[in-house]
Each structure stands twice: as structure tokens, then as C-alpha cells.
Design a protein around this motif. Structure first.
Motif, PDB file in Angstrom:
ATOM      1  N   LEU A   5      34.746 109.150  87.210  1.00 25.10           N
ATOM      2  CA  LEU A   5      35.469 109.744  86.083  1.00 25.10           C
ATOM      3  C   LEU A   5      35.734 108.691  85.001  1.00 25.10           C
ATOM      4  CD1 LEU A   5      38.003 111.856  88.205  1.00 25.10           C
ATOM      5  CD2 LEU A   5      36.025 112.721  86.939  1.00 25.10           C
ATOM      6  N   GLY A   6      35.178 108.903  83.819  1.00 19.56           N
ATOM      7  CA  GLY A   6      35.267 107.896  82.750  1.00 19.56           C
ATOM      8  C   GLY A   6      34.166 106.876  82.980  1.00 19.56           C
ATOM      9  N   ALA A   7      32.929 107.371  82.995  1.00 23.32           N
ATOM     10  CA  ALA A   7      31.802 106.588  83.525  1.00 23.32           C
ATOM     11  C   ALA A   7      31.024 105.755  82.505  1.00 23.32           C
ATOM     12  CB  ALA A   7      30.829 107.537  84.216  1.00 23.32           C
ATOM     13  N   ALA A   8      31.080 106.124  81.218  1.00 25.75           N
ATOM     14  CA  ALA A   8      30.229 105.462  80.224  1.00 25.75           C
ATOM     15  C   ALA A   8      30.673 104.014  79.973  1.00 25.75           C
ATOM     16  CB  ALA A   8      30.269 106.256  78.913  1.00 25.75           C
ATOM     17  N   PRO A   9      29.770 103.087  79.715  1.00 24.37           N
ATOM     18  CA  PRO A   9      28.329 103.277  79.568  1.00 24.37           C
ATOM     19  C   PRO A   9      27.541 103.421  80.871  1.00 24.37           C
ATOM     20  CG  PRO A   9      28.907 100.984  79.182  1.00 24.37           C
ATOM     21  CD  PRO A   9      30.197 101.709  79.384  1.00 24.37           C
ATOM     22  N   GLY A  10      28.170 103.240  82.039  1.00 27.60           N
ATOM     23  CA  GLY A  10      27.435 103.592  83.255  1.00 27.60           C
ATOM     24  C   GLY A  10      27.301 102.510  84.314  1.00 27.60           C
ATOM     25  N   GLY A  11      27.968 101.368  84.124  1.00 24.91           N
ATOM     26  CA  GLY A  11      27.854 100.278  85.108  1.00 24.91           C
ATOM     27  C   GLY A  11      28.292 100.707  86.511  1.00 24.91           C
ATOM     28  N   TRP A  12      29.434 101.390  86.599  1.00 22.63           N
ATOM     29  CA  TRP A  12      29.932 101.812  87.919  1.00 22.63           C
ATOM     30  C   TRP A  12      28.978 102.828  88.550  1.00 22.63           C
ATOM     31  CZ3 TRP A  12      35.799 102.320  89.260  1.00 22.63           C
ATOM     32  CH2 TRP A  12      36.440 101.110  88.960  1.00 22.63           C
ATOM     33  N   SER A  13      28.448 103.723  87.737  1.00 17.96           N
ATOM     34  CA  SER A  13      27.507 104.716  88.284  1.00 17.96           C
ATOM     35  C   SER A  13      26.253 104.025  88.824  1.00 17.96           C
ATOM     36  CB  SER A  13      27.098 105.723  87.201  1.00 17.96           C
ATOM     37  OG  SER A  13      28.154 106.595  86.927  1.00 17.96           O
ATOM     38  N   ARG A  53      29.673  94.877  82.081  1.00 18.59           N
ATOM     39  CA  ARG A  53      30.193  93.826  82.968  1.00 18.59           C
ATOM     40  C   ARG A  53      31.150  94.434  84.003  1.00 18.59           C
ATOM     41  NH1 ARG A  53      34.896  91.747  82.733  1.00 18.59           N
ATOM     42  NH2 ARG A  53      34.625  89.497  82.850  1.00 18.59           N
ATOM     43  N   ALA A  54      31.670  95.646  83.676  1.00 16.92           N
ATOM     44  CA  ALA A  54      32.606  96.328  84.578  1.00 16.92           C
ATOM     45  C   ALA A  54      31.961  96.598  85.940  1.00 16.92           C
ATOM     46  CB  ALA A  54      33.072  97.639  83.953  1.00 16.92           C
ATOM     47  N   ALA A  55      30.628  96.654  85.990  1.00 15.54           N
ATOM     48  CA  ALA A  55      29.919  96.906  87.257  1.00 15.54           C
ATOM     49  C   ALA A  55      30.414  95.961  88.352  1.00 15.54           C
ATOM     50  CB  ALA A  55      28.418  96.716  87.050  1.00 15.54           C
ATOM     51  N   TYR A  56      30.698  94.699  87.986  1.00 18.92           N
ATOM     52  CA  TYR A  56      31.097  93.706  89.004  1.00 18.92           C
ATOM     53  C   TYR A  56      32.482  94.009  89.571  1.00 18.92           C
ATOM     54  CZ  TYR A  56      26.880  91.677  87.457  1.00 18.92           C
ATOM     55  OH  TYR A  56      25.545  91.529  87.162  1.00 18.92           O
ATOM     56  N   GLN A 116      29.161 115.736  80.177  1.00 18.18           N
ATOM     57  CA  GLN A 116      29.839 115.168  79.004  1.00 18.18           C
ATOM     58  C   GLN A 116      31.063 116.007  78.682  1.00 18.18           C
ATOM     59  OE1 GLN A 116      27.567 114.514  75.413  1.00 18.18           O
ATOM     60  NE2 GLN A 116      29.249 113.342  74.507  1.00 18.18           N
ATOM     61  N   GLY A 117      32.245 115.386  78.720  1.00 17.93           N
ATOM     62  CA  GLY A 117      33.467 116.121  78.421  1.00 17.93           C
ATOM     63  C   GLY A 117      34.690 115.359  78.874  1.00 17.93           C
ATOM     64  N   ASP A 118      35.845 115.941  78.550  1.00 21.62           N
ATOM     65  CA  ASP A 118      37.133 115.330  78.862  1.00 21.62           C
ATOM     66  C   ASP A 118      37.598 115.830  80.240  1.00 21.62           C
ATOM     67  OD1 ASP A 118      39.847 114.821  79.050  1.00 21.62           O
ATOM     68  OD2 ASP A 118      40.246 115.230  76.940  1.00 21.62           O
ATOM     69  N   SER A 174      37.355 105.796  89.311  1.00 25.92           N
ATOM     70  CA  SER A 174      37.703 106.023  87.909  1.00 25.92           C
ATOM     71  C   SER A 174      38.147 104.735  87.237  1.00 25.92           C
ATOM     72  CB  SER A 174      38.799 107.078  87.778  1.00 25.92           C
ATOM     73  OG  SER A 174      39.087 107.228  86.398  1.00 25.92           O
ATOM     74  N   ASP A 175      37.346 104.357  86.248  1.00 25.61           N
ATOM     75  CA  ASP A 175      37.635 103.172  85.426  1.00 25.61           C
ATOM     76  C   ASP A 175      38.038 103.672  84.041  1.00 25.61           C
ATOM     77  OD1 ASP A 175      37.615 100.430  84.851  1.00 25.61           O
ATOM     78  OD2 ASP A 175      35.513 100.429  84.239  1.00 25.61           O
ATOM     79  N   ALA A 176      38.496 104.934  83.977  1.00 26.06           N
ATOM     80  CA  ALA A 176      38.806 105.559  82.682  1.00 26.06           C
ATOM     81  C   ALA A 176      39.912 104.800  81.979  1.00 26.06           C
ATOM     82  CB  ALA A 176      39.235 107.005  82.893  1.00 26.06           C
ATOM     83  N   SER A 177      39.732 104.694  80.689  1.00 26.65           N
ATOM     84  CA  SER A 177      40.684 103.950  79.882  1.00 26.65           C
ATOM     85  C   SER A 177      40.977 104.769  78.639  1.00 26.65           C
ATOM     86  CB  SER A 177      39.973 102.636  79.543  1.00 26.65           C
ATOM     87  OG  SER A 177      40.715 101.888  78.679  1.00 26.65           O
ATOM     88  N   PRO A 178      42.265 104.924  78.278  1.00 29.96           N
ATOM     89  CA  PRO A 178      42.541 105.659  77.037  1.00 29.96           C
ATOM     90  C   PRO A 178      42.093 104.796  75.849  1.00 29.96           C
ATOM     91  CG  PRO A 178      44.542 104.661  77.904  1.00 29.96           C
ATOM     92  CD  PRO A 178      43.471 104.378  78.908  1.00 29.96           C
TER      93      PRO A 178
HETATM   94  C1  LIG Z   1      36.125 101.066  80.477  1.00 31.74           C
HETATM   95  S1  LIG Z   1      35.117 102.460  80.159  1.00 31.74           S
HETATM   96  C2  LIG Z   1      34.329 102.716  81.719  1.00 31.74           C
HETATM   97  C3  LIG Z   1      33.270 101.701  82.017  1.00 31.74           C
HETATM   98  C4  LIG Z   1      32.426 102.085  83.216  1.00 31.74           C
HETATM   99  N1  LIG Z   1      33.171 102.013  84.453  1.00 31.74           N
HETATM  100  C5  LIG Z   1      31.218 101.202  83.345  1.00 31.74           C
HETATM  101  O1  LIG Z   1      31.086 100.479  84.345  1.00 31.74           O
HETATM  102  O2  LIG Z   1      30.355 101.247  82.469  1.00 31.74           O
HETATM  103  C6  LIG Z   1      36.268 103.775  80.091  1.00 31.74           C
HETATM  104  C7  LIG Z   1      35.660 105.108  79.789  1.00 31.74           C
HETATM  105  O3  LIG Z   1      36.630 106.123  80.046  1.00 31.74           O
HETATM  106  C8  LIG Z   1      36.292 107.221  79.212  1.00 31.74           C
HETATM  107  N2  LIG Z   1      37.385 108.183  79.177  1.00 31.74           N
HETATM  108  C9  LIG Z   1      38.677 107.967  78.837  1.00 31.74           C
HETATM  109  N3  LIG Z   1      39.391 109.097  78.922  1.00 31.74           N
HETATM  110  C10 LIG Z   1      38.532 110.064  79.352  1.00 31.74           C
HETATM  111  C11 LIG Z   1      38.679 111.462  79.638  1.00 31.74           C
HETATM  112  N4  LIG Z   1      39.869 112.066  79.516  1.00 31.74           N
HETATM  113  N5  LIG Z   1      37.593 112.156  80.033  1.00 31.74           N
HETATM  114  C12 LIG Z   1      36.391 111.547  80.164  1.00 31.74           C
HETATM  115  N6  LIG Z   1      36.195 110.224  79.909  1.00 31.74           N
HETATM  116  C13 LIG Z   1      37.249 109.494  79.514  1.00 31.74           C
HETATM  117  C14 LIG Z   1      35.996 106.563  77.876  1.00 31.74           C
HETATM  118  O4  LIG Z   1      35.250 107.420  77.041  1.00 31.74           O
HETATM  119  C15 LIG Z   1      35.239 105.308  78.323  1.00 31.74           C
HETATM  120  O5  LIG Z   1      33.863 105.491  78.234  1.00 31.74           O
END
Ligand SMILES: C[S@@+](CC[C@H](N)C(=O)[O-])C[C@H]1O[C@@H](n2cnc3c(N)ncnc32)[C@H](O)[C@@H]1O
Length: 203
Positions: A50-58, A26-29, A91-93, A116-120
Motif C-alpha cells: 500500500l503506497g507502492a510507487a515508484p515500486g522498490g518494495w514491490s 533506495r527504499a527497497a533496502y 491506481q488509486g487512494d 506499507s511505506d505510504a507517506s502523506p
Molecule cells: C515513500 S513512497 C513509497 C516508496 C516505495 N515503498 C518504494 O520502495 O518505491 C510513498 C508513496 O505513498 C503513496 N501514498 C500516500 N498516500 C496514499 C494513499 N492514500 N493511497 C495510495 N497511495 C498513497 C504516495 O503516492 C507515494 O508514492
């Protein structure tokens, strides 16, 4: 997430729309709405997610850049790769210097937009989640200093708290235009906000 969370999620308008329109989240919106308002991504751009999974923004970014652009996605978690030749996944930090080196190699020539939608991983302790989110944002800014082209744009998620103003000030040193925005699809109850920074002055 508990049963109640899932029940609420299924009722959620953007959750159902994402299912219907085949977005991975849903983050895609949020990106669609931010991009509509701030015109961040253009055709032919190189975008780093940065912090792309599951991939909506991509998914949104790859449609916006078209076949002449490119999207590079990074996440600690595995991500279902998008079936486009101009899409790559690391795939990585992204706070890890080795991953930052890989990003630099794969985006040789520079990046036009960092999203970047990265979230801790959330602890539920507001101040702790805020500080962790600020650390991620600082890492995103450092990557920007290394790969973003002059004039490039950035959008980054932050969990609001006492360090928020300092973060805005830091971005104001690097970009000509900085604005915080909460798109309509971002849940009101969430402390998240997005900072849009346009026209990178460096490197
Ligand atoms: C809210 S989700 C992103 C959703 C994404 N924008 C989408 O539309 O599907 C946040 C993501 O940030 C990633 N993340 C958090 N810290 C990270 C880091 N240091 N390096 C890489 N990914 C990170 C998480 O693994 C998680 O998948």
C-alpha cells in the motif's frame, strides 16, 4: 526537491546501490533489511503493497514470493508495472472505499502480508505530518482487518509523534507480536519508523 537535496542524494550509499542493483528506489533496502530481521515475507505468499510507487518494495516482494506467490500494489501515483504475471497494480487512494473494494476483489482468498511505506505529502510541519501519517496507518489497519489472513504479517511506516503509542496499542490488539524498528537504510534525520506486526489474530 532543491539542488542541494539532489547533490546529497547522489552521494548517498543506498541511492547509488539502488541504481547499481536496478531498484526503482533506495527504499527497497528498508524492506530488505526489515525482512531479514523479522522474516515477514515467505515464498508463495500473497503480498499487498500500500503506497507502492515508484515500486522498490514491490520489486523486493516479488522476488521473495517467487512464481507461486503474488504481489498487489496500490498507489495514487502511476507506477511502472513490474513485468511479472503475478504482479498487479491498482491506481488509486487506498483510503477510498471504492479502492478498498477493488483491493478486496483482487485479493480474493486473502493476503499473507501487508507492507506499507505510504507517506502523506509532507508539509514540513512535524505535528501535521505525524497526524496525516497516523491516519494512513489507521486505514492500513482497517484494510488488514478486511483482507489479512489469520496469522498474517504487516509492516507499516509511521512518522513519530504523540499518537505513536496509541497506534502501537491498537496494533497490539490485533497482532500477537508488535515491534517498532528503524532499519539502517532509513535516514537518521527522518522521523520515520517502521512498525512490524506479526501473527494477525483476527478477523
Ligand atoms: C515513500 S513512497 C513509497 C516508496 C516505495 N515503498 C518504494 O520502495 O518505491 C510513498 C508513496 O505513498 C503513496 N501514498 C500516500 N498516500 C496514499 C494513499 N492514500 N493511497 C495510495 N497511495 C498513497 C504516495 O503516492 C507515494 O508514492
Amino acid at each position: 526537491m532543491g539542488k542541494r537535496w539532489w547533490r546529497q542524494r547522489k552521494k548517498d550509499y543506498y541511492y547509488r546501490l539502488a541504481k547499481k542493483e536496478k531498484y526503482y528506489s533506495r527504499a527497497a533496502y528498508k524492506l530488505i533489511q526489515l525482512n531479514k530481521k523479522f522474516k515477514l515475507i515467505r515464498r508463495g505468499n500473497v503480498v499487498l503493497d500500500l503506497g507502492a510507487a515508484p515500486g522498490g518494495w514491490s520489486q523486493v516482494a516479488i522476488k521473495l514470493v517467487g512464481s507461486k506467490g503474488k504481489v498487489v500494489a496500490v498507489d495514487i501515483k502511476k507506477m511502472k508495472p513490474l513485468k511479472y504475471e503475478n504482479f498487479s497494480f491498482i491506481q488509486g487512494d487506498f483510503t477510498d472505499p471504492k479502492i478498498q473494494k477493488k483491493i478486496k476483489e483482487i485479493t480474493e482468498g486473502g493476503v499473507d502480508v501487508i507492507i506499507s511505506d505510504a507517506s502523506p505529502s509532507l508539509s514540513g510541519i512535524k505535528d501535521l505530518d505525524h497526524i496525516r501519517s497516523i491516519e494512513l496507518c489507521k486505514s492500513v489497519i482497517n484494510i488488514a482487518k478486511n483482507v489479512l489472513k489469520r496469522g498474517g504479517n504487516l509492516v507499516v511506516k509511521v512518522f513519530q509523534g504523540p499518537e505513536f503509542k496509541n497506534l502501537l496499542d491498537e496494533l497490539k490488539n490485533e497482532f500477537k507480536y508488535v515491534k517498532a524498528s528503524k532499519p539502517p537504510s532509513s535516514e537518521k534525520s527522518s522521523a520515520e519508523i517502521y512498525v512490524v506486526a506479526k501473527y494477525f489474530v483476527g478477523p
